[in-house]
Each structure stands twice: as structure tokens, then as C-alpha cells.
Design a protein around this motif. Structure first.
Motif, PDB file in Angstrom:
ATOM      1  N   GLU A  56       0.886  -1.219   0.017  1.00  0.00           N
ATOM      2  CA  GLU A  56       0.137  -0.101  -0.014  1.00  0.00           C
ATOM      3  C   GLU A  56       0.951   1.272  -0.080  1.00  0.00           C
ATOM      4  OE1 GLU A  56      -2.983   0.079   3.000  1.00  0.00           O
ATOM      5  OE2 GLU A  56      -3.291  -2.101   2.637  1.00  0.00           O
ATOM      6  N   VAL A  57       0.623   2.188  -1.002  1.00  0.00           N
ATOM      7  CA  VAL A  57       1.287   3.514  -1.290  1.00  0.00           C
ATOM      8  C   VAL A  57       0.318   4.459  -0.888  1.00  0.00           C
ATOM      9  CG1 VAL A  57       2.778   4.549  -2.529  1.00  0.00           C
ATOM     10  CG2 VAL A  57       2.905   2.522  -2.695  1.00  0.00           C
ATOM     11  N   THR A  58       0.757   5.389   0.090  1.00  0.00           N
ATOM     12  CA  THR A  58      -0.065   6.628   0.496  1.00  0.00           C
ATOM     13  C   THR A  58       0.886   7.742   0.483  1.00  0.00           C
ATOM     14  OG1 THR A  58       0.267   6.115   2.727  1.00  0.00           O
ATOM     15  CG2 THR A  58      -1.649   5.501   1.911  1.00  0.00           C
ATOM     16  N   PRO A  59       1.070   8.392  -0.955  1.00  0.00           N
ATOM     17  CA  PRO A  59       2.006   9.567  -0.907  1.00  0.00           C
ATOM     18  C   PRO A  59       1.490  10.638  -0.407  1.00  0.00           C
ATOM     19  CG  PRO A  59       1.103   9.104  -2.991  1.00  0.00           C
ATOM     20  CD  PRO A  59       0.687   7.954  -1.991  1.00  0.00           C
ATOM     21  N   ASP A  60       1.991  11.114   0.857  1.00  0.00           N
ATOM     22  CA  ASP A  60       1.717  12.414   1.294  1.00  0.00           C
ATOM     23  C   ASP A  60       2.898  13.243   2.173  1.00  0.00           C
ATOM     24  OD1 ASP A  60       1.920  10.972   3.512  1.00  0.00           O
ATOM     25  OD2 ASP A  60      -0.425  11.100   4.009  1.00  0.00           O
ATOM     26  N   TRP A  61       2.787  14.350   2.529  1.00  0.00           N
ATOM     27  CA  TRP A  61       3.760  15.012   3.295  1.00  0.00           C
ATOM     28  C   TRP A  61       3.605  14.813   4.538  1.00  0.00           C
ATOM     29  CZ3 TRP A  61       7.865  17.790   0.805  1.00  0.00           C
ATOM     30  CH2 TRP A  61       7.537  17.928  -0.587  1.00  0.00           C
ATOM     31  N   ARG A  62       2.798  14.176   5.479  1.00  0.00           N
ATOM     32  CA  ARG A  62       2.673  13.976   6.536  1.00  0.00           C
ATOM     33  C   ARG A  62       3.780  13.557   7.550  1.00  0.00           C
ATOM     34  NH1 ARG A  62      -2.147  10.696   7.621  1.00  0.00           N
ATOM     35  NH2 ARG A  62      -2.327  10.637   4.917  1.00  0.00           N
ATOM     36  N   ASP A  63       4.427  12.630   7.093  1.00  0.00           N
ATOM     37  CA  ASP A  63       5.344  11.794   7.775  1.00  0.00           C
ATOM     38  C   ASP A  63       7.050  12.110   7.439  1.00  0.00           C
ATOM     39  OD1 ASP A  63       3.233  10.507   9.204  1.00  0.00           O
ATOM     40  OD2 ASP A  63       3.288   8.766   8.047  1.00  0.00           O
ATOM     41  N   LEU A  64       6.875  13.032   6.317  1.00  0.00           N
ATOM     42  CA  LEU A  64       8.192  13.512   5.720  1.00  0.00           C
ATOM     43  C   LEU A  64       9.209  13.901   6.873  1.00  0.00           C
ATOM     44  CD1 LEU A  64       9.790  13.629   3.244  1.00  0.00           C
ATOM     45  CD2 LEU A  64       9.109  15.950   3.037  1.00  0.00           C
ATOM     46  N   PRO A  65      10.470  13.325   6.957  1.00  0.00           N
ATOM     47  CA  PRO A  65      11.331  13.756   7.945  1.00  0.00           C
ATOM     48  C   PRO A  65      11.803  15.214   7.400  1.00  0.00           C
ATOM     49  CG  PRO A  65      12.376  11.930   6.670  1.00  0.00           C
ATOM     50  CD  PRO A  65      10.996  12.091   6.291  1.00  0.00           C
ATOM     51  N   GLY A  66      11.805  16.159   8.177  1.00  0.00           N
ATOM     52  CA  GLY A  66      12.267  17.435   7.850  1.00  0.00           C
ATOM     53  C   GLY A  66      11.297  18.273   7.332  1.00  0.00           C
ATOM     54  N   ARG A  67      10.186  18.031   7.316  1.00  0.00           N
ATOM     55  CA  ARG A  67       9.007  18.600   6.409  1.00  0.00           C
ATOM     56  C   ARG A  67       9.101  20.219   6.828  1.00  0.00           C
ATOM     57  NH1 ARG A  67       2.608  18.189   7.719  1.00  0.00           N
ATOM     58  NH2 ARG A  67       2.025  19.698   6.106  1.00  0.00           N
ATOM     59  N   SER A  68       9.233  20.555   8.030  1.00  0.00           N
ATOM     60  CA  SER A  68       8.872  22.035   8.542  1.00  0.00           C
ATOM     61  C   SER A  68      10.363  22.587   7.988  1.00  0.00           C
ATOM     62  CB  SER A  68       9.029  22.136   9.949  1.00  0.00           C
ATOM     63  OG  SER A  68      10.366  21.554  10.760  1.00  0.00           O
ATOM     64  N   LYS A  69      11.425  22.054   8.008  1.00  0.00           N
ATOM     65  CA  LYS A  69      12.756  22.772   7.230  1.00  0.00           C
ATOM     66  C   LYS A  69      12.443  23.068   5.925  1.00  0.00           C
ATOM     67  CE  LYS A  69      16.045  22.041  10.618  1.00  0.00           C
ATOM     68  NZ  LYS A  69      16.402  22.988  11.406  1.00  0.00           N
ATOM     69  N   ILE A  70      11.837  22.204   5.155  1.00  0.00           N
ATOM     70  CA  ILE A  70      11.499  22.097   3.730  1.00  0.00           C
ATOM     71  C   ILE A  70      10.630  23.510   3.748  1.00  0.00           C
ATOM     72  CG2 ILE A  70      10.709  21.009   1.835  1.00  0.00           C
ATOM     73  CD1 ILE A  70      11.974  18.552   2.748  1.00  0.00           C
ATOM     74  N   GLU A  71       9.476  23.504   4.360  1.00  0.00           N
ATOM     75  CA  GLU A  71       8.585  24.486   4.250  1.00  0.00           C
ATOM     76  C   GLU A  71       9.145  25.595   4.560  1.00  0.00           C
ATOM     77  OE1 GLU A  71       5.338  23.328   6.701  1.00  0.00           O
ATOM     78  OE2 GLU A  71       4.477  22.196   4.989  1.00  0.00           O
ATOM     79  N   ASP A  72      10.199  25.707   5.524  1.00  0.00           N
ATOM     80  CA  ASP A  72      10.720  27.283   5.831  1.00  0.00           C
ATOM     81  C   ASP A  72      11.666  27.628   4.589  1.00  0.00           C
ATOM     82  OD1 ASP A  72       9.568  27.123   8.097  1.00  0.00           O
ATOM     83  OD2 ASP A  72      11.449  26.360   9.111  1.00  0.00           O
ATOM     84  N   LEU A  73      12.231  26.469   3.933  1.00  0.00           N
ATOM     85  CA  LEU A  73      13.283  26.890   2.709  1.00  0.00           C
ATOM     86  C   LEU A  73      12.382  27.497   1.784  1.00  0.00           C
ATOM     87  CD1 LEU A  73      15.720  24.111   2.778  1.00  0.00           C
ATOM     88  CD2 LEU A  73      16.176  26.543   3.151  1.00  0.00           C
ATOM     89  N   LEU A  74      11.279  26.730   1.445  1.00  0.00           N
ATOM     90  CA  LEU A  74      10.326  27.230   0.325  1.00  0.00           C
ATOM     91  C   LEU A  74       9.735  28.568   0.699  1.00  0.00           C
ATOM     92  CD1 LEU A  74       8.512  24.008  -0.639  1.00  0.00           C
ATOM     93  CD2 LEU A  74       9.961  24.981  -1.929  1.00  0.00           C
ATOM     94  N   ASP A  75       9.485  28.881   1.870  1.00  0.00           N
ATOM     95  CA  ASP A  75       8.991  30.154   2.117  1.00  0.00           C
ATOM     96  C   ASP A  75      10.014  31.113   2.119  1.00  0.00           C
ATOM     97  OD1 ASP A  75       6.458  29.077   2.938  1.00  0.00           O
ATOM     98  OD2 ASP A  75       6.752  29.162   5.080  1.00  0.00           O
ATOM     99  N   VAL A  76      11.089  31.067   2.391  1.00  0.00           N
ATOM    100  CA  VAL A  76      12.288  31.829   2.401  1.00  0.00           C
ATOM    101  C   VAL A  76      12.423  32.322   0.735  1.00  0.00           C
ATOM    102  CG1 VAL A  76      14.870  32.575   2.459  1.00  0.00           C
ATOM    103  CG2 VAL A  76      13.329  31.513   4.448  1.00  0.00           C
ATOM    104  N   GLY A  77      12.661  31.152  -0.052  1.00  0.00           N
ATOM    105  CA  GLY A  77      12.786  31.291  -1.411  1.00  0.00           C
ATOM    106  C   GLY A  77      11.638  32.119  -2.132  1.00  0.00           C
ATOM    107  N   ALA A  78      10.480  31.932  -1.769  1.00  0.00           N
ATOM    108  CA  ALA A  78       9.349  32.798  -2.285  1.00  0.00           C
ATOM    109  C   ALA A  78       9.403  34.164  -1.744  1.00  0.00           C
ATOM    110  CB  ALA A  78       7.902  31.993  -1.662  1.00  0.00           C
ATOM    111  N   GLN A  79       9.928  34.643  -0.568  1.00  0.00           N
ATOM    112  CA  GLN A  79       9.865  35.851  -0.149  1.00  0.00           C
ATOM    113  C   GLN A  79      11.294  36.436  -0.983  1.00  0.00           C
ATOM    114  OE1 GLN A  79       8.085  37.796   1.784  1.00  0.00           O
ATOM    115  NE2 GLN A  79       6.627  36.083   1.871  1.00  0.00           N
TER     116      GLN A  79
END
Length: 137
Positions: A56-79
């Protein structure tokens, strides 16, 4: 003795078939009933290996390690992208104004390109999360 051309392929195919023939056919010519009886002798419920467990494959971002750091990098890149786009609009507006005052058409055209590119980039960066959510829904 050398075999060439169209004769070699059937000879080789016959040798391969004779070598890889099942034991029921390897002893010599057999009738269709004998071959069918040899194939149906094994019980259909017996399996040489256990059946595989379904994956069973359930692709989502919930259990991704370092998810908060990736989101922070995306936010900084967008700014940073928005700041660059606003800078391009300001510099392009200045080039457009200087081109009009001095009568330099290439400077005015370059200025218009910077203004349009910067404003288009800013709109794309601003609405990219909404567009991605709309496409993936």
C-alpha cells in the motif's frame, strides 16, 4: 559442414526446443492427452511460494522527515523571489522613465520588459500554492 542462410534458423530453433522441452515431451512423441495429463497432475491449490503481501502506497507530506525545514526553505525562497520581482519592477520603471525622457526607444522597451516580467513573476509566486492545490485536487 557449414549451414547458412534460411536453413540455420529453423535448425537452431529445433535444437533449442528439444533442449528446453518439458520431461513429458523429452522422451519422444506423445499424444495431446498425455501432455495434458502431465500438466494437470499437480494440484492447483499447492503453491511453491507464498502469495505476496499487497503493498500500500499513500504519498503525502505528513510523515516526511524535515518537513518543517523544507517548508521554511520554500517560504524563504518565495520571499526572495518576490523581493527580486519588486526590484525588477522598480528598476524597469526607472529605465522606462529615463528612456522616455531621453528619447531612447531600446531603453524604454527594456524597461517595459522588466516591468511586465517582474509583475508576472510576482503574481506567479503569490498564486503558485493555490494553483498547485487546484491542479492536484
Amino acid at each position: 559442414m557449414r549451414v547458412r542462410g534460411k536453413v540455420a534458423a529453423p535448425l537452431l530453433a529445433g535444437l533449442v526446443l528439444a533442449y528446453m522441452a518439458p520431461p513429458a515431451l523429452a522422451d519422444g512423441p506423445a499424444t495431446i492427452e498425455q501432455v495434458q495429463q502431465a500438466d494437470t497432475s499437480a494440484s492447483p491449490t499447492e503453491s511453491p511460494r507464498p502469495s505476496p503481501v499487497p503493498i500500500e502506497v499513500t504519498p503525502d507530506w505528513r510523515d516526511l522527515p524535515g518537513r518543517s525545514k523544507i517548508e521554511d526553505l520554500l517560504d524563504v525562497g518565495a520571499q526572495l523571489g518576490l523581493v527580486c520581482c519588486v526590484g525588477a519592477v522598480i528598476v524597469g520603471g526607472g529605465a522606462l522613465g529615463i528612456g522616455r525622457v531621453t528619447g531612447s526607444a531600446p531603453s524604454g522597451i527594456r524597461g517595459w520588459g522588466m516591468v511586465l516580467g517582474g509583475s508576472g513573476g510576482a503574481l506567479l509566486i503569490t498564486y503558485a500554492p493555490d494553483l498547485i492545490a487546484w491542479i492536484s485536487a
